[in-house]
Design an enzyme around this catalytic site. Structure first.
Site, PDB file in Angstrom:
ATOM      1  N   CYS A  83     -15.271 -14.100   4.160  1.00  0.00           N
ATOM      2  CA  CYS A  83     -15.377 -13.442   5.467  1.00  0.00           C
ATOM      3  C   CYS A  83     -16.831 -13.052   5.773  1.00  0.00           C
ATOM      4  O   CYS A  83     -17.365 -12.125   5.164  1.00  0.00           O
ATOM      5  CB  CYS A  83     -14.470 -12.209   5.455  1.00  0.00           C
ATOM      6  SG  CYS A  83     -14.682 -11.107   6.841  1.00  0.00           S
ATOM      7  N   CYS A 130     -17.364  -9.486   6.941  1.00  0.00           N
ATOM      8  CA  CYS A 130     -17.221  -8.559   5.809  1.00  0.00           C
ATOM      9  C   CYS A 130     -18.558  -8.393   5.104  1.00  0.00           C
ATOM     10  O   CYS A 130     -18.922  -7.285   4.715  1.00  0.00           O
ATOM     11  CB  CYS A 130     -16.178  -9.084   4.823  1.00  0.00           C
ATOM     12  SG  CYS A 130     -14.511  -9.212   5.494  1.00  0.00           S
TER      13      CYS A 130
END
Length: 122
Positions: A41, A44
């Site tokens: 991600c 993230c």
């Protein structure tokens, strides 16, 4: 390597697992902010230094941890987390605020302020 110029290290954000979630988050005496994250991600990775800085600034007032959703699907499913990053704020073992997506520190402080008024940006 962390220097005095503000460089951040992700080691400031401990990881929790399905096995340690209840002890580390639900039983925490401090409000606990859980970053539901994944290695794949990109957003993230963008919010990790923001969380590390928040953890540094608010040490002793809030606990910030990361949970890898790929390795810990039980906790992810329990709280219905579908998007990463999702930040869940817990107080006394209960989720009280959800924030989805990466954001700068000032905005994150604004998003958490309804539950943690002392965290509001000046």
């Amino acid at each position: 390597m962390t220097t005095g110029t503000g460089s951040l290290s992700t080691t400031h954000i401990p990881s929790v697992t399905d096995a340690t979630f209840a002890t580390e988050v639900l039983a925490s005496e401090l409000p606990a902010l859980v970053d539901f994250t994944a290695a794949w991600c990109a957003p993230c990775r963008m919010i990790t230094p923001v969380l590390a800085e928040l953890a540094r600034q608010e040490a002793g007032r809030i606990k910030i941890v990361q949970l890898d959703v790929d390795s810990n699907p039980r906790t992810q499913a329990t709280y219905g987390v579908l998007s990463m990053p999702t930040l869940l704020l817990f107080r006394a073992g209960t989720p009280v605020r959800s924030v989805v997506g990466a954001r700068p520190l000032r905005r994150l402080r604004q998003d958490l302020a309804p539950e943690l008024p002392w965290i509001a940006p000046e």
